[in-house]
Write an enzyme that holds these catalytic residues in place. Structure first.
Site, PDB file in Angstrom:
ATOM      1  N   LEU A  14       4.149 -11.118   1.033  1.00  0.00           N
ATOM      2  CA  LEU A  14       2.999 -10.243   1.289  1.00  0.00           C
ATOM      3  C   LEU A  14       3.176  -9.437   2.574  1.00  0.00           C
ATOM      4  O   LEU A  14       3.689  -9.943   3.571  1.00  0.00           O
ATOM      5  CB  LEU A  14       1.719 -11.079   1.373  1.00  0.00           C
ATOM      6  CG  LEU A  14       1.366 -11.893   0.125  1.00  0.00           C
ATOM      7  CD1 LEU A  14       0.003 -12.573   0.302  1.00  0.00           C
ATOM      8  CD2 LEU A  14       1.362 -11.043  -1.136  1.00  0.00           C
ATOM      9  N   HIS A  24      -0.136  -5.209   0.570  1.00  0.00           N
ATOM     10  CA  HIS A  24      -0.942  -6.180  -0.185  1.00  0.00           C
ATOM     11  C   HIS A  24      -2.270  -6.409   0.532  1.00  0.00           C
ATOM     12  O   HIS A  24      -3.314  -6.577  -0.097  1.00  0.00           O
ATOM     13  CB  HIS A  24      -0.215  -7.523  -0.294  1.00  0.00           C
ATOM     14  CG  HIS A  24       1.069  -7.472  -1.056  1.00  0.00           C
ATOM     15  ND1 HIS A  24       2.302  -7.606  -0.456  1.00  0.00           N
ATOM     16  CD2 HIS A  24       1.307  -7.304  -2.373  1.00  0.00           C
ATOM     17  CE1 HIS A  24       3.244  -7.524  -1.369  1.00  0.00           C
ATOM     18  NE2 HIS A  24       2.674  -7.335  -2.542  1.00  0.00           N
TER      19      HIS A  24
END
Ligand code: PAF
Length: 266
Positions: free
Chosen positions: A29, A33
């Site tokens: 991530l 994100h």
């Protein structure tokens, strides 16, 4: 935030009351994100981030085994951006019999451009997203506009299979130098990262009115990157077009990494 590692531990999210937002990811991530999670947080009472490196969407040339995985870092980022749950199942749990017998196929939209370079990729994406929608049963699901073809295919998946979910698109997040945020950027050396900037620059040329040939020439002049495609398409069907508005899409290889990017024209 609660981390859920198995399908058996998944709550009935809709029974918790209120709306459920899902941010499907393959982990690694980053702030891109994060912007999807923030959007989901604004819109929903319950926010679930899925974190699953889906083997079905990797071809032989893609590096499934070496795809970056760091659950602790993912959990930290997901929590920081406001997720309530991180769903990170094992591959044996998602696909207990190995490759499933029954899966989703994506038709022509899934075989051009990214699909041509990565045969079967979008069938794998559509299959896992269908499974995630079934398991989490979200009211809304969030996808980045950077993966423009994936976004168009998922919208079509929801329409064609009458899935009970609203697809929400989030704009591309760019670093100050213009490079679109991607988990793959982590694998670029500083020199490769510099070379990769030619992709957003070529898209910008197109937005400023240059021809596709001129924009391709800019990329071809950079010896450190290998152009896969640079095209202008109709976002409805991904067929090439000279009309505006349109979507400019590009993909190139730099070092060990294949990067994609896009920009709306007109
Ligand atoms: O965009 C991704 O990260 C993946 O393709 C997705 C949508 C999570 C499916 O594995």
């Amino acid at each position: 935030m609660q981390i859920i590692r198995s399908l058996a531990d998944l709550p009935d999210f809709r029974a918790l009351g209120g709306s459920v937002g899902l941010v499907p990811t393959m982990g690694a991530l980053h702030d891109g994100h994060g912007s999807l999670i923030s959007l989901a947080r604004e819109d929903n009472d319950v926010v679930v981030v899925s974190d699953f490196v889906n083997p079905l969407q990797f071809g032989e040339e893609d590096d499934y085994v070496n795809y970056p995985r760091d659950l602790d870092a993912d959990a930290e980022l997901a929590q920081r951006y406001g997720a309530d749950y991180l769903f990170a199942p094992a591959v044996e749990d998602m696909y207990p019999g190995g490759t499933p017998q029954i899966s989703v196929t994506t038709g022509t939209m899934g075989t051009v451009l990214e699909g041509a370079s990565r045969p079967g990729h979008f069938d794998g994406v559509a299959t896992v997203v269908t499974k995630l929608f079934t398991l989490i049963h979200p009211h809304r699901a969030y996808f980045g506009e950077k993966d423009a073809q994936q976004l168009a295919i998922i919208r079509r998946l929801v329409t064609d299979l009458n899935l009970d979910v609203e697809v929400v698109a989030a704009p591309i997040v760019r670093a100050p130098d213009g490079l679109a945020e991607s988990s793959r950027n982590q694998r670029l050396s500083p020199a490769e990262r510099d070379a990769a900037l030619v992709l957003p620059q070529a898209l910008r040329l197109l937005a400023d009115g240059s021809s596709v040939d001129e924009a391709r020439a800019l990329i071809d002049a950079n010896a450190n990157v290998e152009l896969d495609y640079l095209v202008v398409v109709d976002p409805a069907d991904f067929g090439e077009t000279t009309k505006r508005p349109a979507l400019a899409l590009g993909a190139l290889r730099v070092g060990p990494v294949r990067l994609i990017d896009n920009l709306r024209l007109g």
